[in-house]
Design a protein around this motif. Structure first.
Motif, PDB file in Angstrom:
ATOM      1  N   ALA A  31     -24.323 -16.619 -25.421  1.00 53.43           N
ATOM      2  CA  ALA A  31     -25.094 -17.676 -26.073  1.00 53.43           C
ATOM      3  C   ALA A  31     -25.410 -17.341 -27.528  1.00 53.43           C
ATOM      4  O   ALA A  31     -25.561 -18.248 -28.362  1.00 53.43           O
ATOM      5  CB  ALA A  31     -26.379 -17.929 -25.299  1.00 53.43           C
ATOM      6  N   HIS A  32     -25.511 -16.054 -27.872  1.00 39.18           N
ATOM      7  CA  HIS A  32     -25.876 -15.674 -29.231  1.00 39.18           C
ATOM      8  C   HIS A  32     -24.753 -15.903 -30.232  1.00 39.18           C
ATOM      9  O   HIS A  32     -24.977 -15.820 -31.443  1.00 39.18           O
ATOM     10  CB  HIS A  32     -26.315 -14.203 -29.256  1.00 39.18           C
ATOM     11  N   TRP A  33     -23.534 -16.186 -29.768  1.00 39.03           N
ATOM     12  CA  TRP A  33     -22.448 -16.517 -30.673  1.00 39.03           C
ATOM     13  C   TRP A  33     -22.552 -17.960 -31.167  1.00 39.03           C
ATOM     14  O   TRP A  33     -21.768 -18.380 -32.021  1.00 39.03           O
ATOM     15  CB  TRP A  33     -21.097 -16.330 -29.977  1.00 39.03           C
ATOM     16  N   GLY A  34     -23.504 -18.715 -30.628  1.00 41.54           N
ATOM     17  CA  GLY A  34     -23.634 -20.114 -31.014  1.00 41.54           C
ATOM     18  C   GLY A  34     -22.682 -20.987 -30.225  1.00 41.54           C
ATOM     19  O   GLY A  34     -22.089 -20.551 -29.230  1.00 41.54           O
ATOM     20  N   PRO A  35     -22.486 -22.240 -30.657  1.00 43.99           N
ATOM     21  CA  PRO A  35     -21.601 -23.160 -29.922  1.00 43.99           C
ATOM     22  C   PRO A  35     -20.200 -22.601 -29.702  1.00 43.99           C
ATOM     23  O   PRO A  35     -19.569 -22.867 -28.684  1.00 43.99           O
ATOM     24  CB  PRO A  35     -21.571 -24.404 -30.818  1.00 43.99           C
ATOM     25  N   GLY A  36     -19.705 -21.797 -30.640  1.00 39.27           N
ATOM     26  CA  GLY A  36     -18.369 -21.236 -30.492  1.00 39.27           C
ATOM     27  C   GLY A  36     -18.258 -20.206 -29.387  1.00 39.27           C
ATOM     28  O   GLY A  36     -17.154 -19.840 -28.978  1.00 39.27           O
ATOM     29  N   GLY A  37     -19.398 -19.720 -28.906  1.00 41.96           N
ATOM     30  CA  GLY A  37     -19.374 -18.713 -27.852  1.00 41.96           C
ATOM     31  C   GLY A  37     -18.759 -19.193 -26.559  1.00 41.96           C
ATOM     32  O   GLY A  37     -18.250 -18.394 -25.765  1.00 41.96           O
ATOM     33  N   HIS A  38     -18.768 -20.497 -26.338  1.00 41.36           N
ATOM     34  CA  HIS A  38     -18.177 -21.036 -25.111  1.00 41.36           C
ATOM     35  C   HIS A  38     -16.667 -20.822 -25.075  1.00 41.36           C
ATOM     36  O   HIS A  38     -16.065 -20.793 -23.995  1.00 41.36           O
ATOM     37  CB  HIS A  38     -18.490 -22.534 -24.994  1.00 41.36           C
ATOM     38  N   ASP A  39     -16.055 -20.660 -26.253  1.00 39.57           N
ATOM     39  CA  ASP A  39     -14.606 -20.532 -26.329  1.00 39.57           C
ATOM     40  C   ASP A  39     -14.145 -19.073 -26.341  1.00 39.57           C
ATOM     41  O   ASP A  39     -12.947 -18.800 -26.289  1.00 39.57           O
ATOM     42  CB  ASP A  39     -14.078 -21.226 -27.590  1.00 39.57           C
ATOM     43  N   LEU A  40     -15.099 -18.134 -26.420  1.00 38.29           N
ATOM     44  CA  LEU A  40     -14.739 -16.722 -26.468  1.00 38.29           C
ATOM     45  C   LEU A  40     -14.535 -16.164 -25.065  1.00 38.29           C
ATOM     46  O   LEU A  40     -15.190 -16.583 -24.110  1.00 38.29           O
ATOM     47  CB  LEU A  40     -15.841 -15.917 -27.162  1.00 38.29           C
ATOM     48  N   ASP A  41     -13.655 -15.190 -24.963  1.00 41.87           N
ATOM     49  CA  ASP A  41     -13.530 -14.424 -23.723  1.00 41.87           C
ATOM     50  C   ASP A  41     -14.546 -13.284 -23.819  1.00 41.87           C
ATOM     51  O   ASP A  41     -14.196 -12.136 -24.096  1.00 41.87           O
ATOM     52  CB  ASP A  41     -12.107 -13.866 -23.578  1.00 41.87           C
ATOM     53  N   TRP A  42     -15.814 -13.643 -23.597  1.00 44.62           N
ATOM     54  CA  TRP A  42     -16.887 -12.663 -23.822  1.00 44.62           C
ATOM     55  C   TRP A  42     -16.961 -11.687 -22.654  1.00 44.62           C
ATOM     56  O   TRP A  42     -17.833 -11.713 -21.811  1.00 44.62           O
ATOM     57  CB  TRP A  42     -18.214 -13.389 -24.040  1.00 44.62           C
ATOM     58  N   PHE A  43     -15.970 -10.813 -22.623  1.00 44.75           N
ATOM     59  CA  PHE A  43     -15.907  -9.802 -21.577  1.00 44.75           C
ATOM     60  C   PHE A  43     -16.715  -8.603 -22.060  1.00 44.75           C
ATOM     61  O   PHE A  43     -16.180  -7.637 -22.581  1.00 44.75           O
ATOM     62  CB  PHE A  43     -14.457  -9.406 -21.316  1.00 44.75           C
ATOM     63  N   CYS A  44     -18.031  -8.688 -21.895  1.00 44.85           N
ATOM     64  CA  CYS A  44     -18.838  -7.614 -22.463  1.00 44.85           C
ATOM     65  C   CYS A  44     -20.114  -7.440 -21.647  1.00 44.85           C
ATOM     66  O   CYS A  44     -20.047  -7.054 -20.487  1.00 44.85           O
ATOM     67  CB  CYS A  44     -19.138  -7.915 -23.931  1.00 44.85           C
TER      68      CYS A  44
END
Length: 254
Positions: A182-195
């Motif tokens: 969520a901290h990436w902003g709206p663009g975070g939905h498109d990231l492969d936030w494997f973290c």
């Protein structure tokens, strides 16, 4: 497996021993979790390229001191230790709609062939990964001394808030928490936030407050870190409050 956000967390607040006008607010659930970076060991990268990890974008510099520290480190890199040696590493970031033109251009590391210019690709003689990170390891120093602020801080999130007490006095609240999708902003939905939210990244032998000591000391100062460490150790010893749901099942049951 990525867990859902919104789970219960335990926080602690204490006055900064080095500055009574500051209060540290820290997420004990995150800091006592067993997260660790899995770059090169299963991380698929934030844009689907495991060779890039989280280096698919240029790193935005926070201030002149940040740029100066990295510039000093760059001077110690060679063609044998940095694959893109000789490529211009500093550039102006694309302004966004909220940019203040009076503050001048924002600087960031250059994107080169689809990733940060400091990323050494697999097969390079000095090894795969960030050239600045590898420099710190070779020199026996912490990578907080060589990498851009945004790089060595991730995935620890530091934020500030001015708070007014009921008696009219004020203090600066410094929060330490987990950097989530969520901290990436709206663009975070498109990231492969494997973290931070993935169970596969919560397999470390020691908690974040120990493994990220250098980063936390740099973010808070040594006196505040020592106080924070005391609270983290007590939280673990007493098993008070929820554990991070991405941690191993056997730890949840302990």
């Amino acid at each position: 497996m990525e867990i859902e956000l919104g789970f219960p967390r335990t926080w602690v607040e204490f006055t900064d021993p080095a500055d009574t006008d500051q209060v540290i607010r820290a997420d004990l659930t995150w800091l006592t979790s067993r997260w660790h970076c899995t770059f090169g060991n299963g991380c698929p990268g934030i844009t689907g390229d495991p060779d890039h990890g989280c280096c698919s974008f240029g790193a935005h510099f926070t201030d002149d001191d940040d740029v100066a520290r990295v510039r000093t480190a760059v001077e110690r890199l060679t063609p044998q230790t940095w694959q893109n040696h000789g490529v211009e590493w500093l550039t102006e970031a694309e302004p966004d709609e909220d940019s203040d033109p009076d503050e001048g251009p924002e600087l960031c590391t250059t994107l080169h062939e689809g990733a940060c210019v400091f990323l050494n690709r697999p097969g390079f003689e000095a090894g795969h990964g960030c050239a600045l990170h590898a420099l710190a390891l070779r020199e026996g120093r912490s990578f907080v001394e060589t990498k851009p602020d945004v790089c060595w801080q991730l995935p620890i999130k530091r934020s500030y808030r001015d708070v007014e007490r009921g008696d009219g006095t004020e203090y600066l609240e410094i929060s330490i928490s987990e950097y989530t999708r969520a901290h990436w902003g709206p663009g975070g939905h498109d990231l492969d936030w494997f973290c931070t939210s993935n169970t596969e990244a919560h397999t470390a032998d020691e908690p974040v407050w120990r493994s990220s000591r250098d980063e936390l000391v740099e973010l808070l100062g040594a006196p505040a870190y020592e106080e924070l460490a005391r609270h983290c150790a007590a939280h673990e010893e007493r098993h008070l409050g929820p554990m991070h749901p991405a941690d191993p099942d056997d730890r949840q049951a302990s």
